[in-house]
Enzyme design. Structure first.
Site, PDB file in Angstrom:
ATOM      1  N   ASN A 216      -9.046   5.459  11.225  1.00  0.00           N
ATOM      2  CA  ASN A 216      -8.567   4.314  10.667  1.00  0.00           C
ATOM      3  C   ASN A 216      -8.367   4.009  11.544  1.00  0.00           C
ATOM      4  OD1 ASN A 216      -7.582   2.882   8.284  1.00  0.00           O
ATOM      5  ND2 ASN A 216      -5.724   3.284   8.995  1.00  0.00           N
ATOM      6  N   GLU A 281      -5.517  -2.148   5.391  1.00  0.00           N
ATOM      7  CA  GLU A 281      -4.227  -2.589   5.590  1.00  0.00           C
ATOM      8  C   GLU A 281      -4.154  -3.971   5.615  1.00  0.00           C
ATOM      9  OE1 GLU A 281      -1.819  -0.572   8.540  1.00  0.00           O
ATOM     10  OE2 GLU A 281      -3.340   1.599   8.330  1.00  0.00           O
ATOM     11  N   ASP A 283      -3.511  -7.790   6.085  1.00  0.00           N
ATOM     12  CA  ASP A 283      -2.635  -8.897   6.113  1.00  0.00           C
ATOM     13  C   ASP A 283      -3.274  -9.985   7.059  1.00  0.00           C
ATOM     14  OD1 ASP A 283      -1.578  -7.406   8.262  1.00  0.00           O
ATOM     15  OD2 ASP A 283       0.453  -6.872   7.097  1.00  0.00           O
TER      16      ASP A 283
HETATM   17  O1  9MR Z   1       4.126   0.468   6.926  1.00  0.00           O
HETATM   18  C1  9MR Z   1       4.987   0.252   7.489  1.00  0.00           C
HETATM   19  C2  9MR Z   1       6.333   0.452   8.261  1.00  0.00           C
HETATM   20  O2  9MR Z   1       7.590   1.048   7.226  1.00  0.00           O
HETATM   21  C3  9MR Z   1       6.851   1.035   9.040  1.00  0.00           C
HETATM   22  O3  9MR Z   1       8.062   1.196   9.865  1.00  0.00           O
HETATM   23  C4  9MR Z   1       5.849   1.532  10.185  1.00  0.00           C
HETATM   24  C5  9MR Z   1       5.862   1.997  11.605  1.00  0.00           C
HETATM   25  O4  9MR Z   1       4.857   2.148  12.090  1.00  0.00           O
HETATM   26  O5  9MR Z   1       4.599   2.162   9.436  1.00  0.00           O
HETATM   27  C6  9MR Z   1       3.984   0.600   9.187  1.00  0.00           C
HETATM   28  O6  9MR Z   1       2.747   1.605   8.567  1.00  0.00           O
HETATM   29  C7  9MR Z   1       1.812   1.369   9.818  1.00  0.00           C
HETATM   30  C8  9MR Z   1       0.580   2.377   9.538  1.00  0.00           C
HETATM   31  O7  9MR Z   1       0.953   2.976   9.088  1.00  0.00           O
HETATM   32  C9  9MR Z   1      -0.849   1.992  10.528  1.00  0.00           C
HETATM   33  N1  9MR Z   1      -1.279   1.105  10.529  1.00  0.00           N
HETATM   34  C10 9MR Z   1       0.269   0.328  11.389  1.00  0.00           C
HETATM   35  C11 9MR Z   1       0.732   0.397  10.129  1.00  0.00           C
HETATM   36  C12 9MR Z   1       1.894  -0.815  10.505  1.00  0.00           C
HETATM   37  O8  9MR Z   1       2.935  -1.276  11.419  1.00  0.00           O
END
Ligand code: 9MR
Length: 367
Positions: A216, A281, A283
């Site tokens: 991913n 994911e 957005d």
């Molecule tokens: O949505 C997640 C956010 O709450 C966290 O603070 C962040 C930390 O890096 O990670 C976010 O999710 C990520 C996902 O796990 C991997 N791809 C990028 C996403 C956005 O940062």
């Protein structure tokens, strides 16, 4: 027949965008209702949800959720009704599941699995291995190759076994490539070497023979060096008979960078390798403030992302990274940007919602 579908969908999408712009001009966007009857079917029937429409063509439509958001009951209720799939935003990451070496804590992940079960949502597991959000004991430790292989094997084995039968897919390895298509020099690469990827996939398969195993990443929606690197890697893994079932395209898009070039062709080339693809994911952020033109362009992009997935048989589903601007990672990470989701802060539909719906409804009719 799907052959004539794309042209038809393009027409309706611009109709949606034009209607949205007109609505915005009338100043009525804020009053778009949160639920309405299917425009293309019997208005006396309750509206089908996005997930119900996606299911008609054999896909799921989902949204990520972070544990604290479940306390927002209005949010949790809509998540449970509109969507058929969820992904824990943080609850299954390494820092959460193995906060101390060999000490596992499944509280956060289980909370989401329980919520999902109660609401009929299926769960994607995210993520077994990532360079970010590792516990300090791991990232700050000094390890030999043998030690780190054993730590990684144990982590994957324990977590995958715990969620066996509860998640349908795992992001086994997350964000392992650089933009130029070279391997990211995360702790696993540095200590174990690139073989850690095949190791991780094999250990995950041993722990759960049925769960779908994914790689991913972000910035892999377009044709280019980063997606090329995954194409080459997955082809090689297949050749070596390493278990790999899917490629997840995160699709954190931004209007200012342009729509990813060759998106559908890219999805198709992975599908042609014999793996599933998923939008994991999604957005689509913009520079604030939002205005009608940006919201209309965003709607067009959401429609195009959805349409591309629906055009590729092995594109199995779409997950929004949260569905509402009320709970989004974007403003914290990209100051001055936001408004990235199809529902606004008040859980009202934005034009993007209608664009997604239109594509799903047309595909549901075609299939
Ligand atoms: O949505 C997640 C956010 O709450 C966290 O603070 C962040 C930390 O890096 O990670 C976010 O999710 C990520 C996902 O796990 C991997 N791809 C990028 C996403 C956005 O940062």
């Amino acid at each position: 027949m799907r052959a004539s579908a794309p042209a038809r969908r393009i027409r309706t999408r611009s109709a949606v965008v034009a209607a949205a712009a007109a609505a915005a001009l009338l100043g009525s966007l804020a009053s778009v209702p949160a639920a309405h009857a299917d425009s293309d079917s019997d208005r006396r029937r309750p509206a089908r949800t996005l997930h119900e429409l996606a299911r008609e063509s054999g896909r799921y439509f989902g949204s990520a959720v972070d544990n604290p958001e479940l306390a927002d009951t209005e949010f949790a209720e809509l998540l449970g009704t509109e969507f058929g799939q969820t992904t824990p935003g943080n609850g299954m990451k390494w820092y959460a599941t193995e906060p101390e070496r060999g000490v596992f804590d499944f509280t956060a992940g289980d909370e989401i699995v329980d919520y999902a079960k109660a609401n009929g949502l299926k769960v994607r597991g995210h993520t077994l291995l990532w360079h970010s959000q590792l516990p300090a004991w791991l990232s700050e430790g000094t390890w030999t190759k043998a030690e780190l292989r054993s730590i990684l094997k144990n982590h994957i084995t324990q977590v995958v076994k715990h969620y066996k039968g509860k998640v349908f897919a795992w992001d086994v390895a997350n964000e392992i490539m650089n933009e130029d298509g070279t391997y990211r020099e995360n702790i696993f690469y540095k200590v174990i070497g690139p073989g850690y990827i095949a190791d991780a996939l094999r250990w995950a398969r041993a722990a759960d023979p049925k769960v779908k195993l994914y790689l991913n990443d972000y910035n892999v929606e377009a044709l280019g060096p980063k997606s090329d690197a995954y194409y080459t890697l997955i082809k090689q893994l297949k050749k070596d008979r390493v278990p790999i079932d899917g490629f997840g395209l995160q699709a954190h898009l931004a209007l200012q960078y342009g729509f990813p070039g060759g998106y559908e062709e890219n999805l198709r080339r992975f599908a042609d390798l014999g793996v599933d693809v998923s939008i994991t994911e999604l957005d689509i952020r913009m520079q604030l403030p939002a205005d009608e033109a940006k919201l209309a362009e965003q709607a067009d992009w959401y429609g195009r992302v959805t349409e591309g997935c629906l055009e590729v048989r092995r594109c199995v589903g779409i997950t929004l990274w949260g569905y509402t601007d009320r709970h989004s990672w974007i403003p914290d990470f990209f100051p001055g940007e936001g408004a990235a989701l199809p529902w606004d802060e008040n859980l009202r539909h934005k034009p993007a919602y209608d664009a997604i719906r239109e594509e799903l409804a047309e595909a549901a009719e075609d299939d």
